[in-house]
Design an enzyme around this catalytic site. Sequence first.
Site, PDB file in Angstrom:
ATOM      1  CB  CYS A  84      -0.945  -0.001   1.187  1.00 22.39           C
ATOM      2  SG  CYS A  84      -0.104  -0.309   2.719  1.00 22.39           S
ATOM      3  CG  ASP A 115       0.290   2.553   4.334  1.00 21.05           C
ATOM      4  OD1 ASP A 115       0.009   3.295   3.382  1.00 21.05           O
ATOM      5  OD2 ASP A 115      -0.550   1.931   5.008  1.00 21.05           O
ATOM      6  CB  CYS A 166      -4.851   3.458   5.079  1.00 23.92           C
ATOM      7  SG  CYS A 166      -4.350   1.957   5.925  1.00 23.92           S
ATOM      8  CB  CYS A 189      -2.275  -1.778   8.789  1.00 25.09           C
ATOM      9  SG  CYS A 189      -2.895  -1.166   7.214  1.00 25.09           S
TER      10      CYS A 189
END
Lengths: 174, 128
Positions: free
Chosen positions: B37, B39, B63, B106
């Site tokens: 993603c 991140d 996110c 995450c």
Amino acid sequence: MDFNQDCFALFGLPRRQELDTLRLEALYRDLQARVHPDKHAHLSPAEQRQAMQWATRVNEAYLTLKDPLRRARYLLELAGHDVRLETNTAMPAAFLMAQMELREAVAAAKAGRDIDALDALQRRLEKEIRAEHASLQAALEGGDPARAGELVRQLMFQEKLLHEIGDALEVLET
Amino acid sequence: MSYSTKVIDHYENPRNVGSFGKDEEGIATGMVGAPACGDVMKLQLKVGKDGVIEDAKFKTYGCGSAIASSSLVTEWVKGKTLDEALAIKNTQIAAELALPPVKIHCSILAEDAIKAAVADYRRKREEC
């Protein structure tokens, strides 16, 4: 047509990173015209369903091959190399540090509605991405999947940030 | 996709955002990134002479789930020894925040940030 064909074979293209995108577009339009559901309105429901599946398959294959980063990921996958996008979090420290700084700069420029700064960041990032795509192609064609995987992981960060900058510029310029 | 109330709480009121001063003692930094993603997460620990984590700060570009995971971790590690902090598993983070399967990475990122920070601390100690 054979459902088990890979995306390259589907278009009759060689399985490699270097790709003539105009040729892909033309092949895609040909195939799409052949499988378009409207052409099969006179067929039985089962045949129509199959035509629909084909149209979807052709679309997916086109999207997979059109984007160089997706194409590279797909090539690695076909060759049995797992890029581990979900679990490989140990990017080189210097790369992550630079990414962090870039994101801070983008956040500051967004907050300050500084279009010039965002433009400059966009240009810088585009240049880096171009250079890395050249290295990625060289790694794939030169049979170095480990290096290719590294570059794919880095490009995932850089392309995401480039999209963010593009979105921010769009908002500011309207 | 809908976020759980705990994710929204951490996202709207993130705990311990920021960085420690460059000259502070006992600071360890863990930098990790999730390619899937894009991140990026930085976790800093302030470790006392007794080896207990006194304070923690984070900075995450990502996110809501990534921000919530790192915010939660800064709360959890405080008062723990390094080994206790290393025992925190991504599954616990995911369960606490009720993360959906697509956001499990995450929590993996937050767990790996702890590991990276502890490794940084131990590396610095060996150099002294």
